[in-house]
Design an enzyme around this catalytic site. Sequence first.
Site, short mmCIF file in Angstrom:
data_model
loop_
_atom_site.label_atom_id
_atom_site.label_comp_id
_atom_site.label_asym_id
_atom_site.label_seq_id
_atom_site.Cartn_x
_atom_site.Cartn_y
_atom_site.Cartn_z
N ARG A 1 -1.60 42.49 16.59
CA ARG A 1 -2.24 41.59 15.63
C ARG A 1 -2.68 42.32 14.38
O ARG A 1 -2.56 41.81 13.29
CB ARG A 1 -3.45 40.91 16.26
CG ARG A 1 -3.12 39.94 17.35
CD ARG A 1 -4.37 39.47 18.01
NE ARG A 1 -5.02 40.61 18.64
CZ ARG A 1 -6.10 40.57 19.38
NH1 ARG A 1 -6.70 39.42 19.58
NH2 ARG A 1 -6.61 41.65 19.92
N HIS B 1 -0.12 34.72 22.60
CA HIS B 1 0.62 35.22 23.77
C HIS B 1 1.94 34.46 23.92
O HIS B 1 2.98 35.04 24.22
CB HIS B 1 -0.20 35.03 25.06
CG HIS B 1 -1.46 35.82 25.12
ND1 HIS B 1 -2.66 35.27 25.49
CD2 HIS B 1 -1.71 37.13 24.86
CE1 HIS B 1 -3.60 36.20 25.47
NE2 HIS B 1 -3.04 37.34 25.09
N LYS C 1 -13.04 44.78 33.93
CA LYS C 1 -13.31 43.64 33.07
C LYS C 1 -13.98 42.55 33.90
O LYS C 1 -13.84 42.50 35.12
CB LYS C 1 -12.02 43.10 32.45
CG LYS C 1 -11.45 44.01 31.38
CD LYS C 1 -10.34 43.30 30.63
CE LYS C 1 -9.88 44.15 29.46
NZ LYS C 1 -8.90 43.43 28.65
N SER D 1 -8.44 36.02 23.09
CA SER D 1 -8.89 35.25 24.25
C SER D 1 -10.41 35.13 24.25
O SER D 1 -10.95 34.08 24.59
CB SER D 1 -8.41 35.91 25.54
OG SER D 1 -7.01 35.82 25.65
#
Length: 173
Positions: free
Chosen positions: A99, A24, A48, A137
């Site tokens: 990514r 990040h 979430k 994460s």
Amino acid sequence: MSESEGNMRICVYPGSFDPFTVGHHDVLEHALAMFDCVYVSVLNNGMKHPVFSVDERVEMIQHMVDVEHMQKVVVGRFDGLLVDYVRSVGASYIIRGLRATMDFEYEFQINALNRHLAPDIDTVYFMARPEHSFLSSSGIREIGTMGGSIKGLVPESLEDIIVERLKKQPSDC
């Protein structure tokens, strides 16, 4: 101030940031090189179940910004549609990191929906550096919760804060 008011290039870098990683951070550095103002904005997503509360994530990111003297960064939070938030802060761009192929497919769908809702807002993508392409994460949370070292996976200014908080988190095992 809107972009037209001062001819500033303003962007929003949205995310869960649960927690904020060196990946990040890399994306943020790229955005700072291109834009006059970057809003790093934590999404309050009720679907979430984050380890860190929205307030904790905002505080951690603000701590990093302060320690690193990132003067062109505004840290905040938002609910609702991203494009509405982008407009509310006077931005014209969304920043996203990529990514792998899996990220591309997801981001392609999200971009199409955002363009449908707000054709005037563009998304700018930054490819992850190869050394960051494996980072997530959730992986960092798992390592930290089980007592592993997250050194080099999160910004140095946040490492102790994240480690301490993850120690208090029960592992799923």
